[in-house]
Design a protein around this motif. Structure first.
Motif, PDB file in Angstrom:
ATOM      1  N   GLY A 176       0.793  -1.226   0.000  1.00 32.99           N
ATOM      2  CA  GLY A 176       0.000   0.000   0.000  1.00 32.99           C
ATOM      3  C   GLY A 176       0.822   1.272   0.000  1.00 32.99           C
ATOM      4  O   GLY A 176       0.287   2.369   0.082  1.00 32.99           O
ATOM      5  N   ILE A 177       2.148   1.135  -0.107  1.00 29.84           N
ATOM      6  CA  ILE A 177       3.028   2.306  -0.145  1.00 29.84           C
ATOM      7  C   ILE A 177       3.230   2.664  -1.611  1.00 29.84           C
ATOM      8  O   ILE A 177       4.056   2.071  -2.310  1.00 29.84           O
ATOM      9  CB  ILE A 177       4.380   1.998   0.531  1.00 29.84           C
ATOM     10  CG1 ILE A 177       4.145   1.565   1.972  1.00 29.84           C
ATOM     11  CG2 ILE A 177       5.308   3.216   0.479  1.00 29.84           C
ATOM     12  CD1 ILE A 177       5.397   1.100   2.686  1.00 29.84           C
ATOM     13  N   THR A 178       2.469   3.637  -2.094  1.00 30.85           N
ATOM     14  CA  THR A 178       2.465   3.923  -3.529  1.00 30.85           C
ATOM     15  C   THR A 178       2.898   5.344  -3.887  1.00 30.85           C
ATOM     16  O   THR A 178       3.340   5.574  -5.014  1.00 30.85           O
ATOM     17  CB  THR A 178       1.057   3.687  -4.113  1.00 30.85           C
ATOM     18  OG1 THR A 178       0.103   4.500  -3.396  1.00 30.85           O
ATOM     19  CG2 THR A 178       0.654   2.212  -3.970  1.00 30.85           C
ATOM     20  N   SER A 179       2.782   6.293  -2.983  1.00 30.22           N
ATOM     21  CA  SER A 179       3.155   7.667  -3.316  1.00 30.22           C
ATOM     22  C   SER A 179       4.669   7.802  -3.387  1.00 30.22           C
ATOM     23  O   SER A 179       5.404   7.106  -2.673  1.00 30.22           O
ATOM     24  CB  SER A 179       2.599   8.646  -2.278  1.00 30.22           C
ATOM     25  OG  SER A 179       3.298   8.535  -1.048  1.00 30.22           O
ATOM     26  N   VAL A 180       5.148   8.692  -4.246  1.00 33.89           N
ATOM     27  CA  VAL A 180       6.594   8.865  -4.411  1.00 33.89           C
ATOM     28  C   VAL A 180       7.246   9.364  -3.124  1.00 33.89           C
ATOM     29  O   VAL A 180       8.385   9.019  -2.815  1.00 33.89           O
ATOM     30  CB  VAL A 180       6.906   9.826  -5.582  1.00 33.89           C
ATOM     31  CG1 VAL A 180       6.546   9.188  -6.907  1.00 33.89           C
ATOM     32  CG2 VAL A 180       6.174  11.157  -5.414  1.00 33.89           C
ATOM     33  N   ARG A 181       6.524  10.177  -2.376  1.00 34.87           N
ATOM     34  CA  ARG A 181       7.069  10.698  -1.115  1.00 34.87           C
ATOM     35  C   ARG A 181       7.252   9.572  -0.099  1.00 34.87           C
ATOM     36  O   ARG A 181       8.275   9.501   0.581  1.00 34.87           O
ATOM     37  CB  ARG A 181       6.143  11.769  -0.546  1.00 34.87           C
ATOM     38  CG  ARG A 181       6.653  12.397   0.754  1.00 34.87           C
ATOM     39  CD  ARG A 181       5.759  13.524   1.230  1.00 34.87           C
ATOM     40  NE  ARG A 181       5.703  14.601   0.249  1.00 34.87           N
ATOM     41  CZ  ARG A 181       4.968  15.698   0.416  1.00 34.87           C
ATOM     42  NH1 ARG A 181       4.230  15.843   1.493  1.00 34.87           N
ATOM     43  NH2 ARG A 181       4.983  16.645  -0.505  1.00 34.87           N
ATOM     44  N   ALA A 182       6.260   8.682  -0.014  1.00 32.90           N
ATOM     45  CA  ALA A 182       6.334   7.568   0.934  1.00 32.90           C
ATOM     46  C   ALA A 182       7.433   6.587   0.534  1.00 32.90           C
ATOM     47  O   ALA A 182       8.168   6.075   1.380  1.00 32.90           O
ATOM     48  CB  ALA A 182       4.985   6.851   1.009  1.00 32.90           C
ATOM     49  N   ILE A 183       7.549   6.328  -0.777  1.00 31.24           N
ATOM     50  CA  ILE A 183       8.597   5.419  -1.256  1.00 31.24           C
ATOM     51  C   ILE A 183       9.974   5.993  -0.944  1.00 31.24           C
ATOM     52  O   ILE A 183      10.880   5.282  -0.508  1.00 31.24           O
ATOM     53  CB  ILE A 183       8.451   5.173  -2.772  1.00 31.24           C
ATOM     54  CG1 ILE A 183       7.176   4.367  -3.058  1.00 31.24           C
ATOM     55  CG2 ILE A 183       9.666   4.425  -3.331  1.00 31.24           C
ATOM     56  CD1 ILE A 183       6.862   4.193  -4.527  1.00 31.24           C
ATOM     57  N   ALA A 184      10.136   7.299  -1.154  1.00 32.15           N
ATOM     58  CA  ALA A 184      11.403   7.965  -0.861  1.00 32.15           C
ATOM     59  C   ALA A 184      11.766   7.814   0.615  1.00 32.15           C
ATOM     60  O   ALA A 184      12.919   7.538   0.968  1.00 32.15           O
ATOM     61  CB  ALA A 184      11.324   9.440  -1.240  1.00 32.15           C
ATOM     62  N   ALA A 185      10.772   7.974   1.472  1.00 32.49           N
ATOM     63  CA  ALA A 185      11.013   7.879   2.914  1.00 32.49           C
ATOM     64  C   ALA A 185      11.488   6.479   3.309  1.00 32.49           C
ATOM     65  O   ALA A 185      12.413   6.323   4.113  1.00 32.49           O
ATOM     66  CB  ALA A 185       9.735   8.236   3.677  1.00 32.49           C
ATOM     67  N   VAL A 186      10.868   5.451   2.715  1.00 35.67           N
ATOM     68  CA  VAL A 186      11.252   4.075   3.031  1.00 35.67           C
ATOM     69  C   VAL A 186      12.671   3.781   2.543  1.00 35.67           C
ATOM     70  O   VAL A 186      13.486   3.192   3.263  1.00 35.67           O
ATOM     71  CB  VAL A 186      10.261   3.070   2.395  1.00 35.67           C
ATOM     72  CG1 VAL A 186      10.764   1.644   2.587  1.00 35.67           C
ATOM     73  CG2 VAL A 186       8.884   3.216   3.027  1.00 35.67           C
ATOM     74  N   LEU A 187      12.987   4.200   1.326  1.00 32.44           N
ATOM     75  CA  LEU A 187      14.320   3.963   0.774  1.00 32.44           C
ATOM     76  C   LEU A 187      15.394   4.653   1.614  1.00 32.44           C
ATOM     77  O   LEU A 187      16.464   4.087   1.872  1.00 32.44           O
ATOM     78  CB  LEU A 187      14.392   4.457  -0.674  1.00 32.44           C
ATOM     79  CG  LEU A 187      13.523   3.710  -1.691  1.00 32.44           C
ATOM     80  CD1 LEU A 187      13.658   4.330  -3.076  1.00 32.44           C
ATOM     81  CD2 LEU A 187      13.877   2.231  -1.748  1.00 32.44           C
ATOM     82  N   ASN A 188      15.106   5.870   2.063  1.00 36.29           N
ATOM     83  CA  ASN A 188      16.064   6.599   2.903  1.00 36.29           C
ATOM     84  C   ASN A 188      16.221   5.928   4.262  1.00 36.29           C
ATOM     85  O   ASN A 188      17.329   5.833   4.798  1.00 36.29           O
ATOM     86  CB  ASN A 188      15.616   8.056   3.083  1.00 36.29           C
ATOM     87  CG  ASN A 188      15.731   8.854   1.798  1.00 36.29           C
ATOM     88  OD1 ASN A 188      16.587   8.581   0.964  1.00 36.29           O
ATOM     89  ND2 ASN A 188      14.871   9.839   1.624  1.00 36.29           N
ATOM     90  N   THR A 189      15.109   5.425   4.800  1.00 37.42           N
ATOM     91  CA  THR A 189      15.151   4.745   6.101  1.00 37.42           C
ATOM     92  C   THR A 189      16.003   3.475   6.021  1.00 37.42           C
ATOM     93  O   THR A 189      16.712   3.132   6.964  1.00 37.42           O
ATOM     94  CB  THR A 189      13.729   4.371   6.562  1.00 37.42           C
ATOM     95  OG1 THR A 189      12.956   5.573   6.697  1.00 37.42           O
ATOM     96  CG2 THR A 189      13.762   3.651   7.903  1.00 37.42           C
ATOM     97  N   ARG A 190      15.943   2.809   4.879  1.00 40.07           N
ATOM     98  CA  ARG A 190      16.708   1.571   4.693  1.00 40.07           C
ATOM     99  C   ARG A 190      18.160   1.838   4.297  1.00 40.07           C
ATOM    100  O   ARG A 190      18.931   0.911   4.078  1.00 40.07           O
ATOM    101  CB  ARG A 190      16.041   0.696   3.636  1.00 40.07           C
ATOM    102  CG  ARG A 190      14.655   0.206   4.042  1.00 40.07           C
ATOM    103  CD  ARG A 190      14.076  -0.732   2.998  1.00 40.07           C
ATOM    104  NE  ARG A 190      12.747  -1.209   3.380  1.00 40.07           N
ATOM    105  CZ  ARG A 190      12.018  -2.073   2.669  1.00 40.07           C
ATOM    106  NH1 ARG A 190      12.506  -2.568   1.540  1.00 40.07           N
ATOM    107  NH2 ARG A 190      10.816  -2.447   3.074  1.00 40.07           N
TER     108      ARG A 190
END
Length: 216
Positions: A176-190
């Protein structure tokens, strides 16, 4: 769901095929859609090939089995078949029923329109790239060996990261993580960096997704 189904999965690179990147997400989507009811999954076919190529031995084998068993071809996403309108039209004329999990209610007209849009988008991207290079040359930008070599290295690095993140992006979308902002946040967190070694932002994620579409 009821009836017989033949599943077709496609990834764009050998690396994705060997690692399972993208395949697991496609299989999970098909299994989730078919969950419940009286149905039979008579076969599964995996293709490692670009969506731009028309020669697909595994797809042809899947279609032949569908025709033999009077089964429905099921795919996770419409773009796993092709981004070529002529190819989609030929498939539809074969009278084999097919179902895309990401758009199960699409009728034949809708499918043709979606394929036409995808094909035109690919053509527009190519045209914009050529126009940008021509404009740069007109401004006096020297596209010499050094600039060409650097550009190729950056391009290769960007493609490598796009291939490596294909499975991750599909998993995030499935969650359910589909927005570019949310994806960016996850990638940065990882702790995953961009091709330039920087943090992800909405714009860089959009470029990543666009590149993944081109590679698909």
């Amino acid at each position: 769901m009821e009836g017989k189904f033949i599943a077709y999965y496609r990834v764009s690179t050998v690396k994705q095929g060997q690692s399972g990147l993208g395949l697991e997400a496609q299989k999970a989507a098909v299994e989730k859609y078919l969950n419940g009811g009286h149905w039979t999954l008579s076969g599964e076919f995996v293709e490692v090939e670009s969506g731009k190529r028309k020669n697909r031995p595994q797809l042809n084998a899947a279609l032949a089995l569908c025709k033999k068993q009077k089964a429905t071809l099921i795919i996770a996403k419409l773009d796993r078949l092709a981004r070529n309108l002529h190819f989609i039209s030929g498939l539809m004329e074969s009278r084999i029923e097919f179902l895309a999990v990401d758009n199960p209610t699409a009728n034949r007209l809708t499918v043709q329109i979606l394929a036409a849009v995808a094909e035109e988008e690919a053509r527009a991207i190519s045209a914009r790239t050529k126009a940008a290079l021509a404009a740069a040359k007109a401004r006096g930008v020297v596209l010499g060996k050094h600039g060409s070599k650097l550009g190729k290295e950056n391009h290769k690095r960007a493609i490598k990261i796009a291939n490596a993140l294909a499975g991750t992006i599909e998993e995030l979308r499935a969650e359910g993580i589909t927005s570019v902002r949310a994806i960016a946040a996850v990638l940065n967190t990882r702790g995953i960096a961009t091709p330039q070694g920087k943090q992800w932002h909405s714009t860089s994620v959009q470029r990543l997704l666009k590149r993944m579409e081109q590679l698909a």
